[in-house]
Motif scaffolding. Structure first.
Motif, PDB file in Angstrom:
ATOM      1  N   THR A   1       0.854  -1.173   0.000  1.00 24.08           N
ATOM      2  CA  THR A   1       0.000   0.000   0.000  1.00 24.08           C
ATOM      3  C   THR A   1       0.895   1.229   0.000  1.00 24.08           C
ATOM      4  O   THR A   1       1.707   1.387   0.900  1.00 24.08           O
ATOM      5  CB  THR A   1      -0.900   0.028   1.257  1.00 24.08           C
ATOM      6  OG1 THR A   1      -1.635  -1.187   1.314  1.00 24.08           O
ATOM      7  CG2 THR A   1      -1.834   1.200   1.239  1.00 24.08           C
ATOM      8  N   PRO A   2       0.751   2.082  -0.993  1.00 22.27           N
ATOM      9  CA  PRO A   2       1.587   3.285  -0.994  1.00 22.27           C
ATOM     10  C   PRO A   2       1.232   4.170   0.191  1.00 22.27           C
ATOM     11  O   PRO A   2       0.083   4.185   0.639  1.00 22.27           O
ATOM     12  CB  PRO A   2       1.263   3.959  -2.320  1.00 22.27           C
ATOM     13  CG  PRO A   2      -0.050   3.406  -2.738  1.00 22.27           C
ATOM     14  CD  PRO A   2      -0.159   2.045  -2.123  1.00 22.27           C
TER      15      PRO A   2
ATOM     16  N   THR B   1       8.220   5.094   3.351  1.00 21.57           N
ATOM     17  CA  THR B   1       7.208   4.326   4.079  1.00 21.57           C
ATOM     18  C   THR B   1       6.213   5.275   4.743  1.00 21.57           C
ATOM     19  O   THR B   1       6.474   6.477   4.854  1.00 21.57           O
ATOM     20  CB  THR B   1       7.863   3.462   5.171  1.00 21.57           C
ATOM     21  OG1 THR B   1       8.470   4.340   6.143  1.00 21.57           O
ATOM     22  CG2 THR B   1       8.906   2.534   4.586  1.00 21.57           C
ATOM     23  N   GLN B   2       5.103   4.729   5.195  1.00 25.38           N
ATOM     24  CA  GLN B   2       4.115   5.552   5.898  1.00 25.38           C
ATOM     25  C   GLN B   2       4.719   6.118   7.174  1.00 25.38           C
ATOM     26  O   GLN B   2       4.451   7.256   7.549  1.00 25.38           O
ATOM     27  CB  GLN B   2       2.855   4.735   6.207  1.00 25.38           C
ATOM     28  CG  GLN B   2       1.722   5.578   6.762  1.00 25.38           C
ATOM     29  CD  GLN B   2       1.208   6.607   5.767  1.00 25.38           C
ATOM     30  OE1 GLN B   2       0.848   6.266   4.660  1.00 25.38           O
ATOM     31  NE2 GLN B   2       1.191   7.872   6.153  1.00 25.38           N
TER      32      GLN B   2
ATOM     33  N   THR C   1       0.290  10.503   1.391  1.00 23.37           N
ATOM     34  CA  THR C   1       1.142  11.687   1.482  1.00 23.37           C
ATOM     35  C   THR C   1       0.377  12.989   1.316  1.00 23.37           C
ATOM     36  O   THR C   1       0.987  14.052   1.240  1.00 23.37           O
ATOM     37  CB  THR C   1       2.254  11.629   0.409  1.00 23.37           C
ATOM     38  OG1 THR C   1       1.635  11.600  -0.879  1.00 23.37           O
ATOM     39  CG2 THR C   1       3.153  10.436   0.592  1.00 23.37           C
TER      40      THR C   1
ATOM     41  N   PRO D   1      10.375   7.666  -3.797  1.00 24.34           N
ATOM     42  CA  PRO D   1       9.273   6.772  -4.145  1.00 24.34           C
ATOM     43  C   PRO D   1       9.171   5.554  -3.222  1.00 24.34           C
ATOM     44  O   PRO D   1       8.128   4.923  -3.155  1.00 24.34           O
ATOM     45  CB  PRO D   1       9.581   6.346  -5.581  1.00 24.34           C
ATOM     46  CG  PRO D   1      11.033   6.594  -5.760  1.00 24.34           C
ATOM     47  CD  PRO D   1      11.420   7.699  -4.823  1.00 24.34           C
TER      48      PRO D   1
END
Length: 164
Positions: free
Chosen positions: A35-36, A84-85, A39, A81
């Motif tokens: 999961t990206p 991490t969260q 941001t 890119p």
């Protein structure tokens, strides 16, 4: 490795070399997050706070340097890119803390206990005068931080809602 596996005449040395190459390739794999990171809040903060300047010397040099370092670090997280969260959340927290820590130039450093001096106990020197140019941006930035925090909470709820 596929060519060696398909070759019935492959030597033991070729097989060992192919196996070694496969192990090296496997060990070099990097697990990408599934999961990206969210941001949006950091994007909004960096976008709006990038316009804040200290051209008029309104903020102390130390607090301005801390703020600039946090802003630069946040921009680096956004440009990464593989961030991490946890890195995104940490950048938001650091930028918020640096923003809150912006001190007016001349704040502190007064004679403690001497009313009317910066850093003193009481008197008009402890607070910015009414209509001060530094008070309005601080109120605006505080409101922006509250909105950014609400956006982060909403984004997290969407990504962690049951059934998703």
């Amino acid at each position: 490795a596929e060519a060696v596996a398909a070759d019935p005449n492959a030597t033991e040395a070729q097989i060992a070399s192919a196996a070694s190459g496969l192990r090296a390739a496997f060990n070099g794999l990097v697990l990408l997050p599934t999961t990206p990171p969210v941001t949006a809040v950091l994007d909004a903060l960096v976008g709006s706070l990038g316009a804040v300047t200290n051209a008029d010397g309104a903020y102390s040099a130390a607090s301005w340097t801390t703020f600039q370092n946090a802003l630069t670090a946040a921009e680096a997280v956004l440009a990464n890119p593989g961030a991490t969260q946890a890195e995104v959340d940490s950048a938001v927290a650091a930028l918020n803390a640096a923003l809150i820590g912006l001190m007016p130039a001349g704040a502190g450093g007064g004679t403690p206990g001497t009313p009317g001096t910066p850093g003193g106990a009481g008197g008009s020197g402890d607070l910015p005068p009414t209509g001060s140019s530094t008070a309005l941006p601080n109120v605006w930035l505080a409101a922006l931080l509250m909105l950014a925090g609400a956006g982060l909470v909403a984004a997290r709820r969407r990504t962690t809602a049951p059934g998703r």
